[in-house]
Motif scaffolding. Structure first.
Motif, short mmCIF file in Angstrom:
data_model
loop_
_atom_site.label_atom_id
_atom_site.label_comp_id
_atom_site.label_asym_id
_atom_site.label_seq_id
_atom_site.Cartn_x
_atom_site.Cartn_y
_atom_site.Cartn_z
N LYS A 195 -39.24 50.55 -24.57
CA LYS A 195 -40.36 51.50 -24.75
C LYS A 195 -40.74 52.29 -25.66
N ASP A 226 -48.73 53.14 -22.88
CA ASP A 226 -49.12 51.78 -22.81
C ASP A 226 -49.97 51.16 -23.08
N SER A 251 -50.00 45.67 -27.58
CA SER A 251 -49.96 44.09 -27.60
C SER A 251 -49.03 44.27 -28.35
N LYS A 285 -45.38 42.28 -21.85
CA LYS A 285 -46.23 42.67 -20.52
C LYS A 285 -46.48 44.20 -20.47
N SER A 286 -47.40 45.14 -20.49
CA SER A 286 -47.72 46.56 -20.73
C SER A 286 -47.23 46.70 -18.84
N TYR A 314 -42.10 47.99 -22.00
CA TYR A 314 -42.65 46.81 -21.86
C TYR A 314 -41.52 45.12 -22.01
#
Length: 283
Positions: free
Chosen positions: A48, A67, A70, A84-85, A91
């Protein structure tokens, strides 16, 4: 190690969100991301990201989720997780991409506001010889739904119930940090102490502070629900213990919480655990 991520940290991350920035720091107040990630063997990665709340008289005291980052986590075993968000600051790695065995080191890296944020941790070994002197206890239900006034005993009694100890032990010759967490795993748990009308006691889990010893105890009156429980012994790294111990930072004692994250704040650490099944019976 079910729910290994959920139990951790109830409250320790709050001290990070209120971090202040030292006057000689070239990073502006509020410009460091706050990261919360616990890497457990045979589990996917969950992380997070939040914004820092710098201390100031004008601060509204609200942290925002971050959010769209990368984020990569690179393992010493040659495996890389591209997270991945998934929204709300969370994530995740793919469900079939799992953290490796104890002894594997992992490096975090991503860019935030023109700076590279990095951190490194190692997966600790699983706790050894975890044992309990009891597998179950019995408690009496106490009903306070009708109120409790004037020292009158509520229906069901229970206030004179003996507060026994569940004694827990494990091997720890090298004084690694461990802590105990207890969670109720019933689908529809029944409360031991029924609260007055309009109040709730939503304590499905409780835990103690990380220590370097080889034993601890859980008092019977700490259990708030009947039924099946997991008593979990976590082995954690020093960075987790340092963060936990600093969680008492207040406006009267401002300091930047300890962190191993470069150009960021928070916790990026490996954990490992063993679990004992436990039952609280109803008298």
């Amino acid at each position: 190690m079910k729910n290994i991520y959920i139990i951790l940290l109830l409250g320790t991350i709050q001290s990070i969100l209120w971090a202040c920035t030292e006057t000689n720091d070239v990073i502006n107040p509020g410009d460091k991301p706050v990261i919360e990630a616990y890497l457990a063997p045979n589990h996917p990665v969950s992380l997070k990201a939040y914004t820092e709340i710098p201390y100031s008289e004008s601060s509204e005291g609200v942290s925002q989720v971050i959010d769209g980052l990368s984020i990569k986590i690179i393992g010493s075993n040659g495996k890389t997780f591209v997270l991945k968000s998934v929204g709300n600051g969370a994530y995740e790695s793919a469900a079939n991409e799992l953290i490796g065995v104890a002894g594997t080191t992992y490096s975090l890296e991503f860019d935030y506001k023109g700076r590279k944020v990095t951190a490194t941790t190692e997966i600790p070994a699983k706790p050894v010889n975890f044992a309990s002197d009891k597998k179950e206890i019995s408690r009496t239900q106490i009903d306070l739904s009708a109120g409790f006034q004037g020292g009158v005993r509520p229906p069901g009694g229970g206030f004179n119930e003996q507060n026994t100890s569940v004694n827990l032990t494990w091997s720890n010759p090298n004084n690694y940090y461990h802590f105990i967490a207890v969670e109720n795993v019933e689908t529809d748990p029944v409360q031991i102490l029924i609260p007055p009308t309009g109040r709730t006691f939503p304590n499905f889990r409780f835990f103690n502070e990380p220590l370097t010893g080889s034993s601890n105890e859980v008092r019977s009156q700490s259990f708030q629900y009947f039924g099946k429980h997991n008593i979990i012994l976590y082995r954690v790294n020093p960075e987790y213990a340092a963060l936990y111990q600093s969680s008492g930072t207040t406006s009267q004692n401002l300091s930047t919480p300890p962190t191993s994250i470069i150009n960021g704040l928070g916790i990026f650490t490996g954990i490992n655990a063993d679990t004992i099944k436990f039952v609280v019976n109803k008298n």
